[in-house]
Design a protein around this motif. Sequence first.
Motif, PDB file in Angstrom:
ATOM      1  N   MET A   1       1.136  -1.241   0.277  1.00 49.03           N
ATOM      2  CA  MET A   1      -0.001   0.340  -0.426  1.00 49.03           C
ATOM      3  C   MET A   1       0.937   1.608  -0.441  1.00 49.03           C
ATOM      4  O   MET A   1       1.777   1.797   0.998  1.00 49.03           O
ATOM      5  CB  MET A   1      -0.408  -0.288   1.373  1.00 49.03           C
ATOM      6  N   SER A   2       0.596   2.173  -1.033  1.00 47.17           N
ATOM      7  CA  SER A   2       1.470   3.270  -0.887  1.00 47.17           C
ATOM      8  C   SER A   2       1.407   4.314   0.259  1.00 47.17           C
ATOM      9  O   SER A   2       0.098   3.485   1.021  1.00 47.17           O
ATOM     10  CB  SER A   2       1.266   4.042  -2.368  1.00 47.17           C
ATOM     11  N   PHE A   3       1.426   5.162   0.426  1.00 46.53           N
ATOM     12  CA  PHE A   3       0.970   6.338   1.823  1.00 46.53           C
ATOM     13  C   PHE A   3       1.628   7.075   1.638  1.00 46.53           C
ATOM     14  O   PHE A   3       2.612   8.137   0.926  1.00 46.53           O
ATOM     15  CB  PHE A   3       1.777   5.128   2.876  1.00 46.53           C
TER      16      PHE A   3
ATOM     17  N   VAL B   1       4.606   9.012  -1.079  1.00 47.20           N
ATOM     18  CA  VAL B   1       5.900   8.702  -0.556  1.00 47.20           C
ATOM     19  C   VAL B   1       7.071   8.559  -1.664  1.00 47.20           C
ATOM     20  O   VAL B   1       8.675   8.369  -1.337  1.00 47.20           O
ATOM     21  CB  VAL B   1       5.888   6.833  -0.113  1.00 47.20           C
ATOM     22  N   TYR B   2       6.498   8.191  -2.728  1.00 52.26           N
ATOM     23  CA  TYR B   2       7.075   8.703  -3.724  1.00 52.26           C
ATOM     24  C   TYR B   2       8.241   9.476  -4.500  1.00 52.26           C
ATOM     25  O   TYR B   2       8.832  10.052  -5.694  1.00 52.26           O
ATOM     26  CB  TYR B   2       6.391   8.478  -5.151  1.00 52.26           C
TER      27      TYR B   2
ATOM     28  N   PHE C   1      14.124   6.827   0.892  1.00 49.92           N
ATOM     29  CA  PHE C   1      14.401   7.242   1.882  1.00 49.92           C
ATOM     30  C   PHE C   1      16.188   6.903   2.219  1.00 49.92           C
ATOM     31  O   PHE C   1      16.355   6.162   1.522  1.00 49.92           O
ATOM     32  CB  PHE C   1      13.572   5.227   1.846  1.00 49.92           C
ATOM     33  N   GLY C   2      16.186   7.056   3.811  1.00 51.36           N
ATOM     34  CA  GLY C   2      17.562   7.202   4.298  1.00 51.36           C
ATOM     35  C   GLY C   2      18.114   5.403   4.591  1.00 51.36           C
ATOM     36  O   GLY C   2      18.561   4.817   3.803  1.00 51.36           O
TER      37      GLY C   2
ATOM     38  N   SER D   1      10.921  -4.464  12.683  1.00 52.38           N
ATOM     39  CA  SER D   1       9.772  -5.114  11.949  1.00 52.38           C
ATOM     40  C   SER D   1       8.226  -3.753  13.224  1.00 52.38           C
ATOM     41  O   SER D   1       8.620  -4.445  13.688  1.00 52.38           O
ATOM     42  CB  SER D   1       9.384  -5.914  12.370  1.00 52.38           C
TER      43      SER D   1
ATOM     44  N   GLN E   1      10.188   2.598  14.058  1.00 47.94           N
ATOM     45  CA  GLN E   1      11.726   3.068  14.377  1.00 47.94           C
ATOM     46  C   GLN E   1      11.427   4.565  13.556  1.00 47.94           C
ATOM     47  O   GLN E   1      10.870   4.819  12.513  1.00 47.94           O
ATOM     48  CB  GLN E   1      12.202   1.987  13.297  1.00 47.94           C
TER      49      GLN E   1
ATOM     50  N   TRP F   1      14.351  10.128   6.236  1.00 52.77           N
ATOM     51  CA  TRP F   1      14.541   9.882   4.719  1.00 52.77           C
ATOM     52  C   TRP F   1      14.564  11.730   4.043  1.00 52.77           C
ATOM     53  O   TRP F   1      14.767  12.731   4.611  1.00 52.77           O
ATOM     54  CB  TRP F   1      12.249  10.326   4.746  1.00 52.77           C
TER      55      TRP F   1
ATOM     56  N   ARG G   1       8.571   5.784  11.545  1.00 56.70           N
ATOM     57  CA  ARG G   1       7.613   5.046  11.179  1.00 56.70           C
ATOM     58  C   ARG G   1       7.019   3.827  11.445  1.00 56.70           C
ATOM     59  O   ARG G   1       7.960   2.474  12.186  1.00 56.70           O
ATOM     60  CB  ARG G   1       7.683   4.980   9.425  1.00 56.70           C
TER      61      ARG G   1
ATOM     62  N   THR H   1       6.828  -0.173  10.201  1.00 57.62           N
ATOM     63  CA  THR H   1       7.718  -0.410   9.326  1.00 57.62           C
ATOM     64  C   THR H   1       7.226  -1.430   8.631  1.00 57.62           C
ATOM     65  O   THR H   1       6.829  -1.872   7.568  1.00 57.62           O
ATOM     66  CB  THR H   1       8.796  -1.028   9.448  1.00 57.62           C
ATOM     67  N   ALA H   2       5.956  -2.104   9.776  1.00 61.71           N
ATOM     68  CA  ALA H   2       4.643  -3.151   9.222  1.00 61.71           C
ATOM     69  C   ALA H   2       3.926  -2.281   8.916  1.00 61.71           C
ATOM     70  O   ALA H   2       3.451  -3.486   8.062  1.00 61.71           O
ATOM     71  CB  ALA H   2       4.455  -4.055  10.928  1.00 61.71           C
TER      72      ALA H   2
ATOM     73  N   ASN I   1       3.753   0.821   7.412  1.00 59.70           N
ATOM     74  CA  ASN I   1       3.917   2.267   6.411  1.00 59.70           C
ATOM     75  C   ASN I   1       2.674   3.222   7.125  1.00 59.70           C
ATOM     76  O   ASN I   1       3.356   4.338   7.119  1.00 59.70           O
ATOM     77  CB  ASN I   1       3.747   1.798   5.623  1.00 59.70           C
TER      78      ASN I   1
END
Lengths: 403, 91
Positions: B1-3, B15-16, B20-21, B48, B51, B55, B69, B71-72, B74
Motif C-alpha cells: 500500500m502506498s502512503f 511517499v514517491y 528513503f535513507g 519490524s 522505527q 528521509w 514510521r 515498518t510493518a 507503513n
Amino acid sequence: MQLFSHERMWRSHELKSRYDAVIIGAGVHGLATAYYLGKDHGLRDVALLEKSYLGAGNSGRNTAIVRANYRTAEGVAFYDASLKLYEEMSSELGWNVLLNQCGHLTLAHTDSAINGLRVRAETNRFLGVDSRIIGPDEIHKLVPTLDLSRRPRYPILAALYHPPGGIIRHDAVVWGYARACDRMGIEIHPFTEAVGIRMDGQSVSGVVTNRGEISTRVVANCTAGWASKVCQMVRVPLPIVTYPLQACVTEPLKPFLDKVIVSATLHVYVNQTDRGELVIGAEIDPYQSYSMKSTLPTLEQMATYTLELFPQLHGVKVLRQWAGICDMTPDFAPIISGVESLKGFYLDVGWGTYGFKAGPIAGRCLASLIATGETPKLIAPFSLSRFRQDRLVGEKAAAAVSH
Amino acid sequence: MSFLIPCPNCGERSVYEFRFGAEVKSRPSAGSPSEDWLRYTYVKQNESGVQKEWWYHRMGCRQWFIAVRNTATNEVLSTSLPEEKPGGTSS
C-alpha cells in the motif's frame, strides 16, 4: 479405476519435545536444507517450522526464474551448481517441477550496459556457463515479438543470451521437497511460528513456538525477509534491510514469448507461463518495509516498462499483483554460515531478490555445514564475518535492484 | 500500500516524492576503533514495527528529515527536522 490420487504429500504431526535439528522457515531454502540433511547425511530427526502454509513466503511469490549468468566468480559457481540441481530435481524427487530451460535474455539499452554484459559473458564462459552477447538480428530471431525499432529512448542494442536459464514451477519445488522430506521421516509443521530461541550459555538449546517448546542443539534461520526478527531472538546483529518486491500476472494470452526477458535499465523482467499468463517482476520498493501490500505506482512502472519492450500488450488486463519481502544485504550476496558467538545457530539469509534460484545448492551446502562442521568451498565467501572483516562480495548482476 | 509522508516543510505528500535513507543510528566518535565503524556501517536493527529513520524530500524542499514510521504497516507517526546532518546514510 482411481482417477485422482489420494496420496498425502506430507503428514501432520504433534510437535515433539526434542529434535536433533530445527529449521525455522519451510520455504525452498528450509526444505532443501532438511532434504539434504536427510539424504546426504542421514539426519532425519528434523523439524521444519513454518509460520504460515508451505510456500506462503517468497518461495511462492518469486517470478520462478532460474539462471546462472551472474557476474562474480563466487556467484557464477554457486548459481550454476544450483541450476544443475534443478535440472536433476524432477528425476531425483520423482515429481515433475516443470523446469523449462527456455533461455534467458538480459537486454542492453546503452553502451555501458553492453560493457557490463560483456564482463558477465566472459566470466560466465570462463567458468563453463553457456552465456554470450548477441546483436539485434539474433535477438529478433529468438524473440520476434520484441520491439527492436530504432527508438531514441531505451533502444535494444544487444543482449546477454543464457540458453540454460528459464522458468520452473516454484510451488512444485516446494511440494516436491516437502514430499521427499516427509518420506524420510522429517517433520513439517505448518502454522507453527517460532517466537523465541533458548540459549544455554554460548549454545542454542531450544525453540519456543506457538505450539509449545522444543529442545534442540541446532537451529537454522531460513526466513528471508523476516531474518532480522529471528536473529533478534538470539541478539545476532545482521547487515540486512527488508524491502518489498512486487510482481504481477496478466490474463492468459496465446503463446507469443518463449524466452525470459530481463532489462536491468528498465527494472523489469517478463516471461510467459505455460498457461499463457505473463509474469512481470519489478524493482524492489524504494523504502524499507515489512508490508506485503502492493502499490499502484509499482504496477504503473511494471506496465510502462513492459510496454517499452512489447507495445502490442497495451490493453492486456492484469489479474493479480503481489509483494514479497526481501532481506537485502549491502553486497547483494547471501549470508550462509554459522555464528561465532552462538554454537548451533546457522544462517541462510540475505537472499534479497535472488533466493529462489539458489535454494537447492544453499540447502545442500548448509546441510553439509550443519552435519560435518566444515564450510563447503562454494559458500566460504558468504560468511557473516565478512562484514566484520570488510570483505564484501559485490554481486552486481542481481536482478530487481539498482546498482 | 502506498502512503503519504508529512514533510516538516511541505506537508503531506506521496511517499514517491521522497527518498528513503536508513534507520537512525548513532555515529561513533572519530577516534573509535574500526570495529565500531564497521558495525555502524553494516549492522541494521531492521525493525519490524516503529522505527526512527532518515528521509529526503527529493521532489520538494530537498531537506533531510526524521520520520517515525511503523515498518510493518507503513503508518507514519511523526516527522521532524533533524538536529544534526545525516551521517552515513545512503543517498
